[in-house]
Design a protein around this motif. Structure first.
Motif, PDB file in Angstrom:
ATOM      1  N   LEU A   1       0.835  -1.204   0.000  1.00 13.29           N
ATOM      2  CA  LEU A   1       0.000   0.000   0.000  1.00 13.29           C
ATOM      3  C   LEU A   1       0.868   1.252   0.000  1.00 13.29           C
ATOM      4  CD1 LEU A   1      -2.828  -0.966   2.535  1.00 13.29           C
ATOM      5  CD2 LEU A   1      -2.862  -1.126   0.035  1.00 13.29           C
ATOM      6  N   GLU A   2       1.956   1.207   0.735  1.00 14.15           N
ATOM      7  CA  GLU A   2       2.880   2.348   0.770  1.00 14.15           C
ATOM      8  C   GLU A   2       3.449   2.627  -0.613  1.00 14.15           C
ATOM      9  OE1 GLU A   2       6.946   3.776   3.142  1.00 14.15           O
ATOM     10  OE2 GLU A   2       6.156   1.744   3.401  1.00 14.15           O
ATOM     11  N   LYS A   3       3.772   1.580  -1.341  1.00 12.48           N
ATOM     12  CA  LYS A   3       4.303   1.742  -2.698  1.00 12.48           C
ATOM     13  C   LYS A   3       3.239   2.272  -3.653  1.00 12.48           C
ATOM     14  CE  LYS A   3       7.741  -1.885  -2.034  1.00 12.48           C
ATOM     15  NZ  LYS A   3       8.226  -3.235  -2.399  1.00 12.48           N
ATOM     16  N   TYR A   4       2.023   1.750  -3.534  1.00 16.37           N
ATOM     17  CA  TYR A   4       0.944   2.231  -4.393  1.00 16.37           C
ATOM     18  C   TYR A   4       0.685   3.717  -4.153  1.00 16.37           C
ATOM     19  CZ  TYR A   4      -0.077  -2.825  -4.498  1.00 16.37           C
ATOM     20  OH  TYR A   4      -0.002  -4.194  -4.606  1.00 16.37           O
ATOM     21  N   LYS A   5       0.729   4.119  -2.890  1.00 15.94           N
ATOM     22  CA  LYS A   5       0.493   5.524  -2.551  1.00 15.94           C
ATOM     23  C   LYS A   5       1.514   6.428  -3.230  1.00 15.94           C
ATOM     24  CE  LYS A   5      -0.165   8.690   1.335  1.00 15.94           C
ATOM     25  NZ  LYS A   5      -0.165   8.853   2.806  1.00 15.94           N
ATOM     26  N   LYS A   6       2.746   5.959  -3.333  1.00 15.82           N
ATOM     27  CA  LYS A   6       3.809   6.758  -3.937  1.00 15.82           C
ATOM     28  C   LYS A   6       3.572   6.984  -5.434  1.00 15.82           C
ATOM     29  CE  LYS A   6       7.545   5.562  -0.736  1.00 15.82           C
ATOM     30  NZ  LYS A   6       8.856   4.853  -0.591  1.00 15.82           N
ATOM     31  N   ILE A   7       3.126   5.951  -6.129  1.00 21.77           N
ATOM     32  CA  ILE A   7       3.009   6.090  -7.588  1.00 21.77           C
ATOM     33  C   ILE A   7       1.661   6.652  -8.034  1.00 21.77           C
ATOM     34  CG2 ILE A   7       4.672   4.219  -7.955  1.00 21.77           C
ATOM     35  CD1 ILE A   7       2.278   2.495  -8.898  1.00 21.77           C
ATOM     36  N   LEU A   8       0.648   6.568  -7.166  1.00 17.40           N
ATOM     37  CA  LEU A   8      -0.666   7.105  -7.531  1.00 17.40           C
ATOM     38  C   LEU A   8      -0.692   8.624  -7.359  1.00 17.40           C
ATOM     39  CD1 LEU A   8      -3.100   4.502  -5.938  1.00 17.40           C
ATOM     40  CD2 LEU A   8      -2.980   5.076  -8.365  1.00 17.40           C
ATOM     41  N   LYS A   9      -1.417   9.283  -8.242  1.00 16.68           N
ATOM     42  CA  LYS A   9      -1.631  10.723  -8.101  1.00 16.68           C
ATOM     43  C   LYS A   9      -2.506  10.975  -6.872  1.00 16.68           C
ATOM     44  CE  LYS A   9      -1.437  11.655 -13.081  1.00 16.68           C
ATOM     45  NZ  LYS A   9      -2.189  12.101 -14.275  1.00 16.68           N
ATOM     46  N   PRO A  10      -2.463  12.163  -6.304  1.00 19.82           N
ATOM     47  CA  PRO A  10      -3.377  12.477  -5.201  1.00 19.82           C
ATOM     48  C   PRO A  10      -4.821  12.219  -5.619  1.00 19.82           C
ATOM     49  CG  PRO A  10      -1.701  14.174  -5.396  1.00 19.82           C
ATOM     50  CD  PRO A  10      -1.537  13.273  -6.599  1.00 19.82           C
ATOM     51  N   GLY A  11      -5.522  11.437  -4.836  1.00 21.24           N
ATOM     52  CA  GLY A  11      -6.893  11.070  -5.184  1.00 21.24           C
ATOM     53  C   GLY A  11      -6.990   9.865  -6.090  1.00 21.24           C
ATOM     54  N   GLY A  12      -5.825   9.339  -6.527  1.00 23.15           N
ATOM     55  CA  GLY A  12      -5.824   8.149  -7.373  1.00 23.15           C
ATOM     56  C   GLY A  12      -6.422   6.957  -6.635  1.00 23.15           C
ATOM     57  N   GLN A  13      -7.005   6.047  -7.389  1.00 24.88           N
ATOM     58  CA  GLN A  13      -7.814   4.985  -6.792  1.00 24.88           C
ATOM     59  C   GLN A  13      -7.240   3.589  -7.006  1.00 24.88           C
ATOM     60  OE1 GLN A  13     -12.073   4.248  -8.185  1.00 24.88           O
ATOM     61  NE2 GLN A  13     -12.448   5.268  -6.225  1.00 24.88           N
ATOM     62  N   ILE A  14      -7.470   2.733  -6.013  1.00 17.01           N
ATOM     63  CA  ILE A  14      -7.206   1.303  -6.136  1.00 17.01           C
ATOM     64  C   ILE A  14      -8.548   0.601  -6.302  1.00 17.01           C
ATOM     65  CG2 ILE A  14      -6.452  -0.800  -4.951  1.00 17.01           C
ATOM     66  CD1 ILE A  14      -4.310   0.839  -3.557  1.00 17.01           C
ATOM     67  N   GLU A  15      -8.658  -0.245  -7.338  1.00 18.94           N
ATOM     68  CA  GLU A  15      -9.853  -1.061  -7.525  1.00 18.94           C
ATOM     69  C   GLU A  15      -9.451  -2.519  -7.359  1.00 18.94           C
ATOM     70  OE1 GLU A  15     -12.252  -0.211 -10.890  1.00 18.94           O
ATOM     71  OE2 GLU A  15     -12.129   1.980 -10.635  1.00 18.94           O
ATOM     72  N   PHE A  16     -10.124  -3.193  -6.444  1.00 15.67           N
ATOM     73  CA  PHE A  16      -9.730  -4.535  -6.001  1.00 15.67           C
ATOM     74  C   PHE A  16     -10.903  -5.497  -6.137  1.00 15.67           C
ATOM     75  CE2 PHE A  16      -9.754  -7.492  -2.353  1.00 15.67           C
ATOM     76  CZ  PHE A  16      -8.535  -8.142  -2.515  1.00 15.67           C
ATOM     77  N   LYS A  17     -10.621  -6.679  -6.700  1.00 13.96           N
ATOM     78  CA  LYS A  17     -11.640  -7.727  -6.791  1.00 13.96           C
ATOM     79  C   LYS A  17     -11.031  -9.066  -6.405  1.00 13.96           C
ATOM     80  CE  LYS A  17     -12.983  -7.139 -11.171  1.00 13.96           C
ATOM     81  NZ  LYS A  17     -13.801  -7.289 -12.394  1.00 13.96           N
ATOM     82  N   THR A  18     -11.844  -9.906  -5.758  1.00 12.64           N
ATOM     83  CA  THR A  18     -11.398 -11.247  -5.383  1.00 12.64           C
ATOM     84  C   THR A  18     -12.612 -12.133  -5.133  1.00 12.64           C
ATOM     85  OG1 THR A  18     -10.036 -12.514  -3.804  1.00 12.64           O
ATOM     86  CG2 THR A  18     -11.300 -10.672  -2.912  1.00 12.64           C
TER      87      THR A  18
END
Length: 219
Positions: free
Chosen positions: A138-155
């Motif tokens: 999550l820390e890595k995703y936060k770094k590369i995503l723009k402010p307000g960028g979204q994670i979409e997760f399915k399982t």
């Protein structure tokens, strides 16, 4: 799930370096402006693309965006590449690499959306750090995503879903959408959903599909 090695897929990857970055050196930053015709377009990344039905369909439906399929297995990368070439998807690049190195391949604040579809649940407690929704990822995703960028997760894995909700909540993420039965939401949500190969298989068996959309907010 590891795919059987397919020599044709490996050969295809080797023949198309313009479309596939095959295990690039994490010490050397990728110049995405040389990989896409227009880098001003929104960038969306799928981590663990498998055979690629989701990401290739998304790229086909959204020619005004750029997409990267991040996939560890070369055979899977070859399958994605075959579809990319057949559909002439110039807005899709394939990165054959380990997701643990994601911050080495993408600049800070460069991605708009990140997709995690049917990731390996790594159910044993001793393997928690390998889960793609563990706090270090999550820390890595936060770094590369723009402010307000979204994670979409399915399982389809209820254990991984519960873990992911807790992990994201503990990280202070904001949830925009949560579903414990995605395929039985309202018609608009169901119509917009693009199934992965695994999703189609699991849903056909009657398994509920869990989904969420979350972001880190704007600091």
């Amino acid at each position: 799930m590891r795919l059987r090695n397919k020599p044709w897929a490996v050969k295809l990857v080797q023949e198309h370096p313009e479309s596939v970055l095959d295990r690039p050196d994490p010490e050397k930053q990728i110049d995405w402006s040389q990989r896409f015709a227009d880098c001003s377009r929104p960038l969306e990344i799928e981590v663990g693309s498998g055979k690629g039905h989701f990401i290739t369909t998304l790229a086909e439906q959204n020619p005004d965006k750029n997409f990267v399929a991040l996939e560890l297995q070369v055979t899977a990368a070859g399958m994605i590449l075959r579809t990319k070439l057949e559909k002439k998807l110039d807005n899709l690049q394939i990165l054959c690499a380990d997701a643990a190195d994601i911050t080495a391949f993408f600049a800070a604040n460069s991605a708009d959306t990140l997709y995690l579809n049917f990731s390996d649940p790594w159910p044993k407690t001793k393997h928690e750090k390998r889960r793609l929704t563990y706090k270090t990822f999550l820390e890595k995703y936060k770094k590369i995503l723009k402010p307000g960028g979204q994670i979409e997760f399915k399982t389809d894995n209820s254990g991984l879903f519960s873990y992911s909700v807790a992990s994201m909540n503990n990280y202070g993420m904001h949830f925009d959408f949560v579903s414990v039965d995605l395929h039985h939401e309202n018609e608009e949500i169901v119509a917009k959903n693009i199934e992965t190969e695994y999703e189609h298989k699991f849903a056909a068996k009657g398994n509920p599909i869990y989904a969420l959309h979350a972001d880190f907010g704007v600091e």
